[in-house]
Design a protein around this motif. Structure first.
Motif, PDB file in Angstrom:
ATOM      1  N   GLU A 161       0.743  -0.912   0.028  1.00  0.00           N
ATOM      2  CA  GLU A 161      -0.268  -0.290   0.227  1.00  0.00           C
ATOM      3  C   GLU A 161       1.067   1.535  -0.898  1.00  0.00           C
ATOM      4  O   GLU A 161       0.405   1.943  -0.840  1.00  0.00           O
ATOM      5  CB  GLU A 161      -0.784   0.069   1.068  1.00  0.00           C
ATOM      6  N   MET A 162       1.725   1.012   0.872  1.00  0.00           N
ATOM      7  CA  MET A 162       2.854   2.427   0.535  1.00  0.00           C
ATOM      8  C   MET A 162       3.723   2.619  -0.388  1.00  0.00           C
ATOM      9  O   MET A 162       4.194   3.955  -0.681  1.00  0.00           O
ATOM     10  CB  MET A 162       3.501   2.220   1.629  1.00  0.00           C
ATOM     11  N   SER A 163       3.741   1.960  -1.145  1.00  0.00           N
ATOM     12  CA  SER A 163       4.392   2.130  -2.812  1.00  0.00           C
ATOM     13  C   SER A 163       3.602   3.222  -3.394  1.00  0.00           C
ATOM     14  O   SER A 163       4.034   4.349  -4.353  1.00  0.00           O
ATOM     15  CB  SER A 163       3.804   1.312  -3.830  1.00  0.00           C
ATOM     16  N   TYR A 165       2.016   4.950  -2.358  1.00  0.00           N
ATOM     17  CA  TYR A 165       1.730   7.273  -1.232  1.00  0.00           C
ATOM     18  C   TYR A 165       3.718   7.552  -1.801  1.00  0.00           C
ATOM     19  O   TYR A 165       3.566   8.688  -1.193  1.00  0.00           O
ATOM     20  CB  TYR A 165       1.786   7.237   0.143  1.00  0.00           C
ATOM     21  N   TYR A 166       4.676   6.879  -1.929  1.00  0.00           N
ATOM     22  CA  TYR A 166       6.082   7.803  -2.417  1.00  0.00           C
ATOM     23  C   TYR A 166       5.485   8.850  -3.452  1.00  0.00           C
ATOM     24  O   TYR A 166       5.041   9.003  -4.129  1.00  0.00           O
ATOM     25  CB  TYR A 166       6.888   6.566  -2.395  1.00  0.00           C
TER      26      TYR A 166
END
Length: 224
Positions: A161-163, A165-166
């Motif tokens: 999921e964080m990818s 938001y990078y």
């Protein structure tokens, strides 16, 4: 003891697992792991296809000096993703350079530490074998005042999921976990409905690789 008709064993990560008894008298399949028993089909990520696809994407964007940060070398994921990387280089007529391959350990810190080694080799793109290590690459590039997607292209793996938001959002590979579960369930139903001859044919499918999907975002620059 529950008197079930079949078993789907779901592993936490892909490795060879010795857990299903050979004398088990009901059908069984393995999802996201490799069964040590013949006759127990295993449904796994097609890491070779995924590594090939994402490195081909870099090559199509005119990158020829493509570094890679692997996970631990004894990992089946690392070995097969590296094979996909090598096959993509070959098909795009790019010479494989072993000095462009740096071992990580799946952590953000190892991605950070590997970045300088690859930049010193003059790479224009870095393939990280998971999104967490890609985050470490982002961290180091920011310290060096280099921009992801402009000065250095970066791609990851897993579609955590964080990818998304990078900054910029990371181009990565989505794991086919839903499809692995679906195909494993289809297999167990087929085994339950098959006659003896059909069952023997189905059980010959030892390893069934399920293709991944690439998520194209903004972390890759076309060098043309």
């Amino acid at each position: 003891s529950k008197q079930v008709d079949g078993i789907i064993y779901v592993a936490a990560h892909e490795r060879k697992i010795r857990c299903i008894p050979k004398e088990l008298n009901i059908p069984a399949v393995m999802a996201y792991g490799y069964s040590s028993n013949k006759g127990v089909p295993s449904f796994v990520v097609n890491d070779i296809q995924a590594g090939y696809e994402i490195v081909s994407y870099l090559a199509k964007n005119h990158h020829k000096r493509i570094g890679v940060i692997t996970g631990k070398f004894n990992s089946l994921h690392s070995q097969e993703r590296l094979l996909g990387y090598q096959e993509a280089l070959y098909d795009h007529e790019i010479l494989y350079n072993p000095s462009f391959v740096v071992e990580g350990d799946w952590t953000r810190k190892s991605g950070y530490e590997a970045t300088d080694q690859l930049l010193d080799k003059g790479v224009t793109a870095i393939f990280c074998m998971n999104d967490l290590m890609a985050g470490g690459v982002y961290d180091r590039l920011e310290e060096l005042h280099l921009e992801v997607g402009k000065d250095v292209s970066v791609v990851g793996f897993d579609n955590r999921e964080m990818s998304s938001y990078y900054q910029p959002p990371l181009t990565t590979i989505a794991l086919p976990l839903h499809d692995i579960g679906y195909e494993a369930a289809q297999m167990i139903v087929a085994l339950l409905e098959a006659d003896d001859d059909e069952k023997k044919d189905l059980e010959k499918k030892d390893v069934c690789r399920v293709d991944c999907r690439m998520e194209v975002r903004e972390s890759v620059r076309d060098l043309k």
